[in-house]
Write a protein that holds these residues in place. Structure first.
Motif, PDB file in Angstrom:
ATOM      1  N   LYS A  48      -9.590   7.607   8.041  1.00  0.00           N
ATOM      2  CA  LYS A  48     -11.049   7.677   8.155  1.00  0.00           C
ATOM      3  C   LYS A  48     -11.760   6.673   7.252  1.00  0.00           C
ATOM      4  CE  LYS A  48     -13.079  11.251   5.350  1.00  0.00           C
ATOM      5  NZ  LYS A  48     -13.055  12.637   4.927  1.00  0.00           N
ATOM      6  N   ASN A  49     -11.042   6.200   6.223  1.00  0.00           N
ATOM      7  CA  ASN A  49     -11.656   5.194   5.352  1.00  0.00           C
ATOM      8  C   ASN A  49     -11.270   3.767   5.729  1.00  0.00           C
ATOM      9  OD1 ASN A  49     -13.014   7.102   3.751  1.00  0.00           O
ATOM     10  ND2 ASN A  49     -11.086   7.573   2.708  1.00  0.00           N
ATOM     11  N   ALA A  50     -10.578   3.604   6.856  1.00  0.00           N
ATOM     12  CA  ALA A  50     -10.165   2.255   7.273  1.00  0.00           C
ATOM     13  C   ALA A  50     -11.400   1.361   7.384  1.00  0.00           C
ATOM     14  CB  ALA A  50      -9.445   2.317   8.618  1.00  0.00           C
ATOM     15  N   GLN A  51     -11.289   0.158   6.795  1.00  0.00           N
ATOM     16  CA  GLN A  51     -12.371  -0.824   6.925  1.00  0.00           C
ATOM     17  C   GLN A  51     -12.338  -1.436   8.312  1.00  0.00           C
ATOM     18  OE1 GLN A  51     -14.762  -1.599   4.494  1.00  0.00           O
ATOM     19  NE2 GLN A  51     -13.850   0.341   3.805  1.00  0.00           N
ATOM     20  N   ARG A  52     -11.141  -1.408   8.889  1.00  0.00           N
ATOM     21  CA  ARG A  52     -10.920  -2.092  10.143  1.00  0.00           C
ATOM     22  C   ARG A  52      -9.648  -1.515  10.764  1.00  0.00           C
ATOM     23  NH1 ARG A  52      -8.945  -8.164  11.077  1.00  0.00           N
ATOM     24  NH2 ARG A  52      -7.378  -7.459   9.603  1.00  0.00           N
TER      25      ARG A  52
END
Ligand code: F6R
Length: 366
Positions: A48-52
């Motif tokens: 859920k915290n993936a930047q991309r």
């Protein structure tokens, strides 16, 4: 072993109500609003915290990645790129800390995808595998993942694996979205119910296979086909064109419907069949005007349309009907008539649809 069918391909196309069901079983509980996927739950912070998110795949699996791009961006508000594994691996791709790679593969043995994963891993990416074959190389190389549970796919052309990939990717996106708070609870519940209803809808549309067969027989001698769609149905147009090339050996191109006026429209004449993937969604009105542009140039329009639609059928030469569905799940339905179309044309032309020339089931060489 073909279960009474003439070919594995048609058997596997017809298995889709069950394979999608198998994929949802034990995971999706539409009533309580739960999706259970350990691979997502155990890594939810990372996801859920993936930047991309970068989707890596080849062929039909790459098309599933393209549909997923639209779904993840819409539901999770995370930027997504979709890469051909073979291109990604030979570039010097930019991977940043916190990037998530979703590797999609039926066989789990595709050489280009394996090397692309290795390269991304070296640079610190988190790898989430969406794989059909249990225990395959890609399943083992991934940090986490979710199996598609479509069962063995024997026909060289990928059919049931594609719809299962879409089902899995949609569930992953929904889980991330509800955790992130990027969709409302109401929309989440609605989409769970939509997903739950897909197997039954697939069953209904498969009952109309004879209509698709008749269209196949009518157009089997065409030398080229154009496939057009917008939004969630654009990758479905690409997949329809790929299936026709592989199985029927007919040249076909897929394009975003609006892009056609920037070039491919020059190909349109009274001999060219143009397949529009034109189900009722947010892009519908725009697709109607694209159909008018083709009709004005005398192209033959074959439309994949929603059952209650009256507008597009009045403008088209031939129709393939699919049940009404939310646009997020619609590709799992709209791709199936296109699988059938390529199958019936290939069979009518006398080709070996289970083993098309020059193709191997899993491409383990670069
Ligand atoms: C198309 C087809 C191929 C595969 C591609 C990727 O019908 O079968 O394009 O989709 O070779 O294979 P997997 O998914 O096994 O990595």
């Amino acid at each position: 072993e073909k279960g009474g069918y003439d070919h594995f391909m048609i058997k596997e196309i017809n298995e889709q109500p069950h394979t999608i069901e198998d994929c949802l079983r034990g995971r999706l509980d539409a009533q309580s609003g739960r999706i259970t996927m350990a691979g997502v739950e155990n890594n939810i912070e990372q996801l859920k915290n993936a930047q991309r998110i970068v989707m890596i795949a080849c062929g039909t699996s790459w098309h599933a990645g393209l549909v997923a791009e639209y779904i993840f961006e819409e539901l999770c508000r995370i930027p997504v790129e979709v890469e051909y594994a073979s291109e990604f691996r030979y570039r010097n791709p930019v991977i940043n800390k916190g990037d998530v790679i979703i590797a999609i593969s039926q066989s789990g043995e595709t050489a280009d995808t394996i090397v692309a994963i290795d390269k991304a891993k070296e640079q610190g990416a988190f790898i989430f595998g969406v794989v059909n074959v249990v225990g395959s190389s890609i399943a083992r190389l991934s940090h986490a993942g979710a199996y598609t549970h479509a069962g063995p796919e024997i026909g060289v052309a990928s059919t049931k694996a594609f719809t299962a990939q879409l089902a899995v990717l949609t569930m992953v996106a929904l889980k991330i979205a509800i955790e992130k708070g990027t969709i409302t609870h109401e929309r989440y519940m609605q989409l769970l119910n939509e997903l739950h209803a897909v197997p039954e809808k697939v069953k209904t549309l498969l009952e109309r296979a004879d209509e698709v067969k008749a269209i196949g027989l009518k157009y089997k001698d065409a030398s080229d086909f154009l496939y057009l769609g917008r939004g969630y149905n654009f990758p479905v147009a690409l997949e329809g064109a790929l299936k026709l090339k592989e199985i029927s050996y007919i040249h076909a191109e897929g394009y975003p419907a609006a892009e056609m006026k920037h070039g491919p429209i020059a190909l349109v004449d009274e001999k060219l069949p143009v397949v529009f993937v034109a189900t009722k969604d947010a892009y519908y009105e725009k697709v109607v005007s694209n159909i008018q542009e083709i009709k004005a140039r005398k192209g033959q329009v074959i439309a994949v349309v929603t059952e209650n639609d009256e507008v597009i059928p009045s403008m088209s030469n031939d129709m393939m009907y699919v049940p009404e569905a939310d646009e997020i799940v619609a590709p799992m339905l709209s791709v199936i008539p296109l699988q059938l179309l390529s199958y019936y044309i290939g069979v009518a032309k006398g080709f070996d649809v289970d083993k098309p020339r020059n193709l191997a089931k899993s491409v383990t060489v670069e």
